[in-house]
Design a protein around this motif. Structure first.
Motif, PDB file in Angstrom:
ATOM      1  N   ALA A   1       0.813  -1.213   0.000  1.00 53.54           N
ATOM      2  CA  ALA A   1       0.000   0.000   0.000  1.00 53.54           C
ATOM      3  C   ALA A   1       0.846   1.262   0.000  1.00 53.54           C
ATOM      4  N   THR A   2       2.112   1.123   0.348  1.00 54.61           N
ATOM      5  CA  THR A   2       2.992   2.293   0.431  1.00 54.61           C
ATOM      6  C   THR A   2       4.297   2.011  -0.311  1.00 54.61           C
ATOM      7  N   ALA A   3       5.199   2.980  -0.262  1.00 49.56           N
ATOM      8  CA  ALA A   3       6.450   2.869  -1.009  1.00 49.56           C
ATOM      9  C   ALA A   3       7.337   1.751  -0.478  1.00 49.56           C
ATOM     10  N   LEU A   4       8.027   1.085  -1.388  1.00 56.10           N
ATOM     11  CA  LEU A   4       9.027   0.089  -1.029  1.00 56.10           C
ATOM     12  C   LEU A   4      10.375   0.790  -0.926  1.00 56.10           C
ATOM     13  N   ARG A   5      10.990   0.690   0.238  1.00 55.70           N
ATOM     14  CA  ARG A   5      12.318   1.243   0.466  1.00 55.70           C
ATOM     15  C   ARG A   5      13.302   0.091   0.633  1.00 55.70           C
ATOM     16  N   LEU A   6      14.565   0.398   0.485  1.00 52.54           N
ATOM     17  CA  LEU A   6      15.575  -0.655   0.576  1.00 52.54           C
ATOM     18  C   LEU A   6      15.543  -1.341   1.924  1.00 52.54           C
ATOM     19  N   HIS A   7      15.392  -0.563   3.003  1.00 48.16           N
ATOM     20  CA  HIS A   7      15.464  -1.177   4.332  1.00 48.16           C
ATOM     21  C   HIS A   7      14.238  -2.022   4.673  1.00 48.16           C
ATOM     22  N   THR A   8      13.145  -1.833   3.910  1.00 49.43           N
ATOM     23  CA  THR A   8      11.966  -2.665   4.158  1.00 49.43           C
ATOM     24  C   THR A   8      11.806  -3.773   3.120  1.00 49.43           C
ATOM     25  N   ALA A   9      12.397  -3.601   1.949  1.00 50.75           N
ATOM     26  CA  ALA A   9      12.199  -4.571   0.879  1.00 50.75           C
ATOM     27  C   ALA A   9      13.507  -5.217   0.433  1.00 50.75           C
ATOM     28  N   TRP A  10      14.546  -5.136   1.273  1.00 50.15           N
ATOM     29  CA  TRP A  10      15.850  -5.659   0.861  1.00 50.15           C
ATOM     30  C   TRP A  10      15.793  -7.161   0.591  1.00 50.15           C
ATOM     31  N   ALA A  11      15.012  -7.882   1.411  1.00 52.67           N
ATOM     32  CA  ALA A  11      14.949  -9.332   1.233  1.00 52.67           C
ATOM     33  C   ALA A  11      14.283  -9.681  -0.099  1.00 52.67           C
ATOM     34  N   ARG A  12      13.229  -8.969  -0.413  1.00 49.71           N
ATOM     35  CA  ARG A  12      12.540  -9.206  -1.677  1.00 49.71           C
ATOM     36  C   ARG A  12      13.458  -8.883  -2.851  1.00 49.71           C
ATOM     37  N   LEU A  13      14.223  -7.817  -2.699  1.00 56.21           N
ATOM     38  CA  LEU A  13      15.160  -7.418  -3.747  1.00 56.21           C
ATOM     39  C   LEU A  13      16.244  -8.474  -3.930  1.00 56.21           C
ATOM     40  N   ALA A  14      16.774  -8.966  -2.803  1.00 55.83           N
ATOM     41  CA  ALA A  14      17.816  -9.992  -2.871  1.00 55.83           C
ATOM     42  C   ALA A  14      17.286 -11.265  -3.521  1.00 55.83           C
ATOM     43  N   ALA A  15      16.064 -11.646  -3.151  1.00 50.68           N
ATOM     44  CA  ALA A  15      15.472 -12.855  -3.729  1.00 50.68           C
ATOM     45  C   ALA A  15      15.298 -12.706  -5.235  1.00 50.68           C
ATOM     46  N   SER A  16      14.873 -11.529  -5.663  1.00 52.89           N
ATOM     47  CA  SER A  16      14.680 -11.294  -7.092  1.00 52.89           C
ATOM     48  C   SER A  16      15.995 -11.382  -7.846  1.00 52.89           C
ATOM     49  N   ARG A  17      17.030 -10.787  -7.302  1.00 51.95           N
ATOM     50  CA  ARG A  17      18.324 -10.807  -7.984  1.00 51.95           C
ATOM     51  C   ARG A  17      18.909 -12.215  -8.025  1.00 51.95           C
ATOM     52  N   LEU A  18      18.746 -12.966  -6.936  1.00 54.85           N
ATOM     53  CA  LEU A  18      19.247 -14.336  -6.915  1.00 54.85           C
ATOM     54  C   LEU A  18      18.475 -15.224  -7.890  1.00 54.85           C
ATOM     55  N   ALA A  19      17.159 -14.991  -7.971  1.00 57.51           N
ATOM     56  CA  ALA A  19      16.344 -15.777  -8.891  1.00 57.51           C
ATOM     57  C   ALA A  19      16.745 -15.500 -10.335  1.00 57.51           C
ATOM     58  N   THR A  20      17.116 -14.235 -10.613  1.00 57.86           N
ATOM     59  CA  THR A  20      17.575 -13.888 -11.952  1.00 57.86           C
ATOM     60  C   THR A  20      18.806 -14.692 -12.341  1.00 57.86           C
ATOM     61  N   ASP A  21      19.652 -14.978 -11.344  1.00 53.75           N
ATOM     62  CA  ASP A  21      20.857 -15.771 -11.584  1.00 53.75           C
ATOM     63  C   ASP A  21      20.600 -17.271 -11.456  1.00 53.75           C
ATOM     64  N   GLY A  22      19.330 -17.655 -11.287  1.00 56.53           N
ATOM     65  CA  GLY A  22      18.979 -19.072 -11.205  1.00 56.53           C
ATOM     66  C   GLY A  22      19.286 -19.717  -9.871  1.00 56.53           C
ATOM     67  N   ILE A  23      19.438 -18.908  -8.838  1.00 61.34           N
ATOM     68  CA  ILE A  23      19.769 -19.440  -7.500  1.00 61.34           C
ATOM     69  C   ILE A  23      18.505 -19.541  -6.670  1.00 61.34           C
ATOM     70  N   ARG A  24      18.170 -20.770  -6.234  1.00 59.28           N
ATOM     71  CA  ARG A  24      17.015 -21.008  -5.356  1.00 59.28           C
ATOM     72  C   ARG A  24      17.525 -21.287  -3.956  1.00 59.28           C
ATOM     73  N   LEU A  25      17.378 -20.300  -3.098  1.00 60.02           N
ATOM     74  CA  LEU A  25      17.962 -20.390  -1.757  1.00 60.02           C
ATOM     75  C   LEU A  25      17.332 -21.478  -0.896  1.00 60.02           C
ATOM     76  N   ALA A  26      16.051 -21.716  -1.096  1.00 63.61           N
ATOM     77  CA  ALA A  26      15.354 -22.635  -0.188  1.00 63.61           C
ATOM     78  C   ALA A  26      14.882 -23.900  -0.888  1.00 63.61           C
ATOM     79  N   ALA A  27      15.560 -24.293  -1.946  1.00 60.64           N
ATOM     80  CA  ALA A  27      15.137 -25.486  -2.682  1.00 60.64           C
ATOM     81  C   ALA A  27      15.177 -26.722  -1.789  1.00 60.64           C
ATOM     82  N   ASP A  28      16.231 -26.843  -0.949  1.00 59.05           N
ATOM     83  CA  ASP A  28      16.337 -28.015  -0.069  1.00 59.05           C
ATOM     84  C   ASP A  28      15.269 -27.996   1.013  1.00 59.05           C
TER      85      ASP A  28
END
Length: 404
Positions: free
Chosen positions: A305-332
Motif C-alpha cells: 500500500a505504500t512505497a518500497l524502500r531498501l530497508h523494508t524490501a531488501w529481502a525481496r530485492l535480494a530474492a529477485s536478484r538471486l532468482a535472476t541468476d537461477g539461485i534457489r535459496l530454499a530449494a532443499d
C-alpha cells in the motif's frame, strides 16, 4: 443625402484633402530618423531593464532607426482616420522589424511590460517631433492625424508583442528540451560524466551536491505519482521527472521542513505504491538511485500500500536478484517440507514465517493463537526436517530472503 468626398473637398480648416495630405507628408519629411532615435535612446536607457546594459546601445540604435523608418512609412500611407493602406512591401517591412525587436528582447530577457513601455515611447517621440515641426495653422491637421499616429504605433506594438511571446514560448520549449535531455543522460545506461552533471545541475537550478529523493512508479501506479507531482507544482515546488518504458521516475530536493511544499510532496509520494530511495547525495548518485527505485517499483504487489524502500524490501530485492541468476535459496527446505502432509506443512511454514517476522516466540505464538510450547515444538520439528534452526540468524536469513 450624403456625398462621398473627393480629393478637392474642403476640410474643416478650410483646406482640401490633397492640401492636408501634402502638408502631412511635408511634416513627415521633416522627421529625421537619426534625431528621433537619439531622443528615443535618451529616454529608454533610463528605464529599468534597459539601463543595465543587457541590450547594447548599438542594438537599440539599430532597431530604433529601423522602427522609426517603418513607422514613418506607415504614417505616410495612412488616411486621416488612422488606417494605413499598408501595401505588401510596407507591411512586410513593419512586420520584419517588429519580429526583430520581439525576438531580440525576448532573448535578452526584457520583461514584456518593459518592452511595451519602450515601444510606446515611439508615440511620444514621434508626436513631440511633429509638434516641433508644425505651426499654429497645423493644429487642425495634427488633431485629425493624432489617431493615425497612435494607430500605427499600437499596431507595431501588437506585432512586436506577438513576436516576443512566440519567441518566449520557443525559448521555454528549447530550455525544457535541453533540460530533459540532460536529465535523460543522468539516467542513461551508464553514469553521466562530471561535465554533464555540472550542466544538469545548472539547468535544473540545483547544487551539484544537493540531497535528493528518487521515486519510481510502474504501470498504473504512475498515474498517482503524476497527481502528487501536479499538487506540488500548484504550491510552486518542482518535482523533476524522467519517463521509462512502463514507469515514471521523479526526483526532488530533500526538504525536512514540516509544511513545506517539497516535504509534503515527499510524504505524499511515500504513501504511494512505488520504489523510493531517500537521502541520495548529489546528482552523481541519481543514476544508481534511479535503477534501485525502478527495481523496487517492479517488485511491488497488490498487497503493498505504500512505497518500497531498501530497508523494508531488501529481502525481496535480494530474492529477485538471486532468482535472476537461477539461485534457489530454499530449494532443499521446500523439498524437505514436501514430504510432510499438507496440514503439517502449512503449520510449519506459518510458524517459521511468524517467527522470522517477529523474532519472538511469545509474539509469534500470540499471532498464531497457540501456546508458546506448541510453537517451540513446531520450530524444533521444522529444524529436524529441514536442518534450518530458525533461532540462528545466519540460518534464518536464508529463509527471510527466499520467502520475501
Amino acid at each position: 443625402m450624403s456625398h462621398s468626398r473627393t480629393s478637392h473637398t474642403v476640410e474643416n480648416n478650410g483646406t482640401t484633402a490633397d492640401e492636408d495630405s501634402a502638408r502631412w507628408n511635408t511634416l513627415l519629411d521633416g522627421l529625421g530618423v537619426e534625431r528621433l532615435t537619439d531622443e528615443f535612446l535618451a529616454r529608454v536607457l533610463r528605464m529599468p531593464h534597459y539601463e543595465d546594459g543587457r541590450l547594447p546601445a548599438t542594438e537599440l540604435r539599430r532597431t530604433g532607426e529601423q522602427s522609426f523608418e517603418a513607422l514613418i512609412d506607415s504614417l505616410r500611407s495612412a488616411d486621416a482616420s488612422g488606417t494605413p493602406a499598408d501595401p505588401d512591401e510596407l507591411r512586410d517591412a513593419k512586420l520584419g522589424i517588429a519580429t526583430d525587436v520581439g525576438v531580440s528582447r525576448a532573448r535578452a530577457d526584457i520583461p514584456v511590460d518593459a518592452l511595451m513601455t519602450a515601444i510606446r515611447l515611439d508615440f511620444s517621440v514621434l508626436w513631440e517631433a511633429l509638434m516641433d515641426l508644425s505651426t499654429a495653422a497645423d493644429a487642425p491637421l495634427l488633431v485629425a492625424r493624432a489617431n493615425s499616429v497612435w494607430h500605427v504605433v499600437d499596431a507595431y506594438a501588437s506585432q512586436t508583442q506577438g513576436a516576443y511571446i512566440a519567441e518566449r514560448q520557443r525559448m521555454a520549449t528549447e530550455a525544457s528540451s535541453v533540460r530533459q535531455g540532460l536529465v535523460a543522460t543522468l539516467f542513461g545506461d551508464t553514469p553521466a560524466p562530471g561535465t554533464v552533471i555540472d550542466r544538469a545541475a545548472a539547468a535544473l537550478g540545483l547544487p551539484v551536491d544537493a540531497r535528493l529523493s528518487v521515486a519510481v512508479a510502474a504501470g498504473e501506479d504512475a498515474a498517482a505519482l503524476r497527481v502528487s507531482i501536479a499538487l506540488a507544482a500548484r504550491r510552486g515546488a518542482e518535482v523533476f521527472t524522467h519517463p521509462f518504458a512502463d514507469a515514471l521516475l521523479a526526483f526532488w530536493p530533500a526538504d525536512n521542513r514540516p509544511g513545506s511544499a517539497l516535504h509534503e510532496a515527499g510524504e505524499r509520494i511515500a504513501a504511494l505504491r512505488c520504489g523510493l530511495v531517500e537521502e541520495v547525495h548529489g546528482l552523481a548518485g541519481l543514476h544508481d538511485a534511479g535503477e534501485l527505485a525502478l527495481e523496487l517499483a517492479q517488485l511491488a504487489t497488490d498487497s503493498d500500500a505504500t512505497a518500497l524502500r531498501l530497508h523494508t524490501a531488501w529481502a525481496r530485492l535480494a530474492a529477485s536478484r538471486l532468482a535472476t541468476d537461477g539461485i534457489r535459496l530454499a530449494a532443499d527446505v521446500e523439498a524437505a517440507l514436501a514430504g510432510c502432509g499438507t496440514v503439517e506443512r502449512e503449520r510449519l511454514v506459518e510458524t517459521a514465517r511468524a517467527y522470522l517476522e517477529t523474532g519472538s516466540v511469545a509474539e509469534a505464538a500470540a499471532r498464531l493463537y497457540c501456546h508458546r510450547n506448541t510453537l517451540m515444538n513446531r520450530m524444533h520439528r521444522f529444524t529436524a526436517l529441514t536442518g534450518v534452526d530458525l533461532s540462528i540468524p545466519r540460518q534464518a536469513a536464508r529463509l527471510v530472503v527466499a520467502w520475501a
